[in-house]
Scaffold this active site. Structure first.
Site, PDB file in Angstrom:
ATOM      1  N   LYS A  64      41.742  42.403  28.728  1.00 54.92           N
ATOM      2  CA  LYS A  64      41.557  43.042  27.427  1.00 54.92           C
ATOM      3  C   LYS A  64      42.879  43.138  26.659  1.00 54.92           C
ATOM      4  O   LYS A  64      42.955  42.774  25.489  1.00 54.92           O
ATOM      5  CB  LYS A  64      40.933  44.436  27.617  1.00 54.92           C
ATOM      6  CG  LYS A  64      39.542  44.357  28.247  1.00 54.92           C
ATOM      7  CD  LYS A  64      38.868  45.713  28.336  1.00 54.92           C
ATOM      8  CE  LYS A  64      39.527  46.654  29.315  1.00 54.92           C
ATOM      9  NZ  LYS A  64      39.377  46.228  30.726  1.00 54.92           N
ATOM     10  N   THR A  65      43.924  43.617  27.346  1.00 57.09           N
ATOM     11  CA  THR A  65      45.229  43.711  26.701  1.00 57.09           C
ATOM     12  C   THR A  65      45.723  42.327  26.286  1.00 57.09           C
ATOM     13  O   THR A  65      46.254  42.136  25.186  1.00 57.09           O
ATOM     14  CB  THR A  65      46.251  44.360  27.666  1.00 57.09           C
ATOM     15  OG1 THR A  65      45.712  45.590  28.125  1.00 57.09           O
ATOM     16  CG2 THR A  65      47.572  44.612  26.974  1.00 57.09           C
ATOM     17  N   ASP A 109      44.106  51.100  23.953  1.00 57.66           N
ATOM     18  CA  ASP A 109      43.519  50.966  25.275  1.00 57.66           C
ATOM     19  C   ASP A 109      42.793  52.281  25.607  1.00 57.66           C
ATOM     20  O   ASP A 109      43.188  53.335  25.111  1.00 57.66           O
ATOM     21  CB  ASP A 109      44.644  50.702  26.296  1.00 57.66           C
ATOM     22  CG  ASP A 109      44.123  50.039  27.560  1.00 57.66           C
ATOM     23  OD1 ASP A 109      42.906  49.744  27.625  1.00 57.66           O
ATOM     24  OD2 ASP A 109      44.925  49.799  28.474  1.00 57.66           O
ATOM     25  N   THR A 158      36.634  50.658  29.483  1.00 54.11           N
ATOM     26  CA  THR A 158      36.033  50.105  30.701  1.00 54.11           C
ATOM     27  C   THR A 158      34.517  50.000  30.548  1.00 54.11           C
ATOM     28  O   THR A 158      33.904  49.118  31.121  1.00 54.11           O
ATOM     29  CB  THR A 158      36.376  50.979  31.920  1.00 54.11           C
ATOM     30  OG1 THR A 158      36.203  52.350  31.553  1.00 54.11           O
ATOM     31  CG2 THR A 158      37.800  50.739  32.365  1.00 54.11           C
ATOM     32  N   ARG A 217      44.030  39.821  37.193  1.00 49.19           N
ATOM     33  CA  ARG A 217      45.213  40.610  37.547  1.00 49.19           C
ATOM     34  C   ARG A 217      45.374  40.677  39.064  1.00 49.19           C
ATOM     35  O   ARG A 217      46.485  40.576  39.590  1.00 49.19           O
ATOM     36  CB  ARG A 217      45.134  42.030  36.979  1.00 49.19           C
ATOM     37  CG  ARG A 217      46.335  42.874  37.437  1.00 49.19           C
ATOM     38  CD  ARG A 217      46.230  44.306  37.045  1.00 49.19           C
ATOM     39  NE  ARG A 217      46.421  44.443  35.606  1.00 49.19           N
ATOM     40  CZ  ARG A 217      45.788  45.332  34.866  1.00 49.19           C
ATOM     41  NH1 ARG A 217      44.929  46.153  35.422  1.00 49.19           N
ATOM     42  NH2 ARG A 217      46.023  45.403  33.577  1.00 49.19           N
TER      43      ARG A 217
HETATM   44  P1  ATP Z   1      43.596  47.011  31.658  1.00 48.78           P
HETATM   45  O1  ATP Z   1      42.427  47.410  30.844  1.00 48.78           O
HETATM   46  O2  ATP Z   1      43.660  47.632  33.022  1.00 48.78           O
HETATM   47  O3  ATP Z   1      44.916  47.015  30.923  1.00 48.78           O
HETATM   48  P2  ATP Z   1      43.144  44.355  31.020  1.00 48.78           P
HETATM   49  O4  ATP Z   1      41.700  43.996  31.055  1.00 48.78           O
HETATM   50  O5  ATP Z   1      43.765  44.721  29.738  1.00 48.78           O
HETATM   51  O6  ATP Z   1      43.335  45.504  32.033  1.00 48.78           O
HETATM   52  P3  ATP Z   1      45.235  42.431  31.196  1.00 48.78           P
HETATM   53  O7  ATP Z   1      46.385  43.373  31.325  1.00 48.78           O
HETATM   54  O8  ATP Z   1      45.003  41.806  29.893  1.00 48.78           O
HETATM   55  O9  ATP Z   1      43.916  43.162  31.699  1.00 48.78           O
HETATM   56  O10 ATP Z   1      45.337  41.261  32.265  1.00 48.78           O
HETATM   57  C1  ATP Z   1      45.944  41.445  33.500  1.00 48.78           C
HETATM   58  C2  ATP Z   1      46.709  40.206  33.918  1.00 48.78           C
HETATM   59  O11 ATP Z   1      45.772  39.198  34.266  1.00 48.78           O
HETATM   60  C3  ATP Z   1      47.594  39.626  32.834  1.00 48.78           C
HETATM   61  O12 ATP Z   1      48.942  39.809  33.163  1.00 48.78           O
HETATM   62  C4  ATP Z   1      47.296  38.148  32.793  1.00 48.78           C
HETATM   63  O13 ATP Z   1      48.366  37.421  33.339  1.00 48.78           O
HETATM   64  C5  ATP Z   1      46.114  37.950  33.690  1.00 48.78           C
HETATM   65  N1  ATP Z   1      44.954  37.457  32.965  1.00 48.78           N
HETATM   66  C6  ATP Z   1      43.957  38.203  32.460  1.00 48.78           C
HETATM   67  N2  ATP Z   1      43.021  37.442  31.920  1.00 48.78           N
HETATM   68  C7  ATP Z   1      43.413  36.160  32.065  1.00 48.78           C
HETATM   69  C8  ATP Z   1      42.844  34.898  31.721  1.00 48.78           C
HETATM   70  N3  ATP Z   1      41.663  34.824  31.109  1.00 48.78           N
HETATM   71  N4  ATP Z   1      43.528  33.805  32.011  1.00 48.78           N
HETATM   72  C9  ATP Z   1      44.707  33.877  32.649  1.00 48.78           C
HETATM   73  N5  ATP Z   1      45.294  35.035  33.025  1.00 48.78           N
HETATM   74  C10 ATP Z   1      44.661  36.169  32.738  1.00 48.78           C
END
Ligand code: ATP
Length: 333
Positions: A64-65, A109, A158, A217
């Site tokens: 998401k981030t 977030d 979430t 992640r």
């Molecule tokens: P949170 O809500 O806990 O922050 P999130 O869903 O925002 O989690 P991210 O922080 O965006 O998750 O992603 C976590 C890690 O996973 C990132 O550092 C990234 O390297 C990797 N990642 C996430 N999605 C992808 C993707 N589609 N392709 C490649 N790498 C990804």
């Protein structure tokens, strides 16, 4: 095993940042969401206006981030990062919103954890790019309208169900991120290994992907733990080495971690397969109900280990098989 020192944690975070895909093309999986976002951003670019507000929902670590950063990058707009828990008063949000530059992308977030008063201010801001600031108290209180620069809100949560309807309705585009397929996680691991200069044969890559709980992640984190293992013990990162490393970190052969297993054990052994309520299950597993509901449960449901019924959570036959507990088939349930 001794816990890792602070400094190392920070460099881990830096590594995680460095592994983030920078564009939609580099973003692995989530084909549908990617296509929809592409169109949304392209239309905004053609019409030279900020894109509609975007709501991203899904379990932690699915990107998401990363997507919020990509939205800013692809629309060539600056990005401001904040989070629901940091917005405890309407004033916090007013300060944030009034400091945005035209077209800026604002990422919030855990948007479901904002203060109620801020939430109401956000409705108006999202709709009319305007807020009312309350000055004074009691009978003498007045509200001063304040115009805002147009912005794009990217909210992450979430579970979209945690948002009040009026807030959810004000997002022009809503996407739910799903757990990743093993083949997609293999791509994530391949890309990260290449960036970190780790030589990882295809079989080792597949093993990490299989045990990553559908989450990029986690895939990246396991890759780094496997690398640590090989730094210490030497040898190729074949399936045996990868397995030994992941076993050491309590990641079981299908990728469940300690908390997943604690919940399953409670459900199957303590509550004989349920149904059992969320709070009871959480207390028994020693974790917050919210964590169980947004982190543990979605994955256990997705792999067919747990079911949700109106009377509570139940264990599915696959869960018994995984724990090696005989299924009470034929017993009254
Ligand atoms: P949170 O809500 O806990 O922050 P999130 O869903 O925002 O989690 P991210 O922080 O965006 O998750 O992603 C976590 C890690 O996973 C990132 O550092 C990234 O390297 C990797 N990642 C996430 N999605 C992808 C993707 N589609 N392709 C490649 N790498 C990804």
């Amino acid at each position: 095993e001794a816990s890792e020192p602070e400094a190392l944690d920070e460099s881990e975070l830096a590594v995680e940042g460095a592994l983030r895909p920078g564009s939609l093309d580099e973003f692995v999986g989530q084909h549908k969401v990617r296509g929809q976002l592409q169109l949304l951003l392209q239309a905004a670019r053609i019409q030279q206006r900020p894109s509609d507000h975007i709501l991203l929902s899904g379990p932690p670590g699915l990107g998401k981030t990363t997507l919020a950063m990509i939205v800013a990058h692809e629309s060539e707009r600056p990005l401001r990062l904040s989070s629901g828990p940091a917005i405890q008063h309407a004033g916090d949000l007013a300060a944030l919103l009034s400091s945005l530059t035209p077209g800026e992308v604002l990422f919030i977030d855990e948007v479901h954890r904002m203060a109620r008063s801020a939430e109401e201010m956000l409705y108006l801001a999202m709709e009319d790019f305007r807020i009312d600031i309350m000055v004074g108290k009691g009978a003498g209180a007045t509200s001063i309208p304040l115009d805002l620069a147009p912005f794009t809100l990217v909210g992450a949560t979430t579970r979209a169900g945690l948002l009040p309807n009026p807030l959810r309705d004000r997002f022009g585009f809503t996407a739910h991120l799903e757990y990743y397929e093993v083949a997609e996680l293999e791509q994530v691991v391949e890309r990260s290994a290449a960036m970190l200069g780790i030589r990882l044969p295809a079989a080792g890559r597949a093993e990490i992907a299989r045990r990553s709980r559908g989450t990029p992640r986690i895939a990246n984190r396991l890759l780094r733990r496997v690398r640590d293992y090989s730094v210490v013990h030497g040898g190729d990162l074949d399936v045996a080495t990868v397995s030994a490393a992941l076993d050491l970190y309590d990641v079981d052969e299908i990728g469940l971690d300690r908390l997943d297993r604690a919940v399953l054990e409670a459900l199957v052994r303590r509550f004989r397969g349920g149904p059992v309520g969320l709070n009871t299950l959480a207390v028994t597993a020693g974790e917050e109900p919210e964590t169980i509901e947004s982190v543990v449960e979605p994955y256990l449901v997705r792999i067919g280990f747990m079911g949700r019924t109106p009377r509570g959570r139940i264990a599915m036959p696959e869960a018994y098989a995984h724990l090696g507990v005989p299924h009470p088939d034929g017993a009254l349930r």
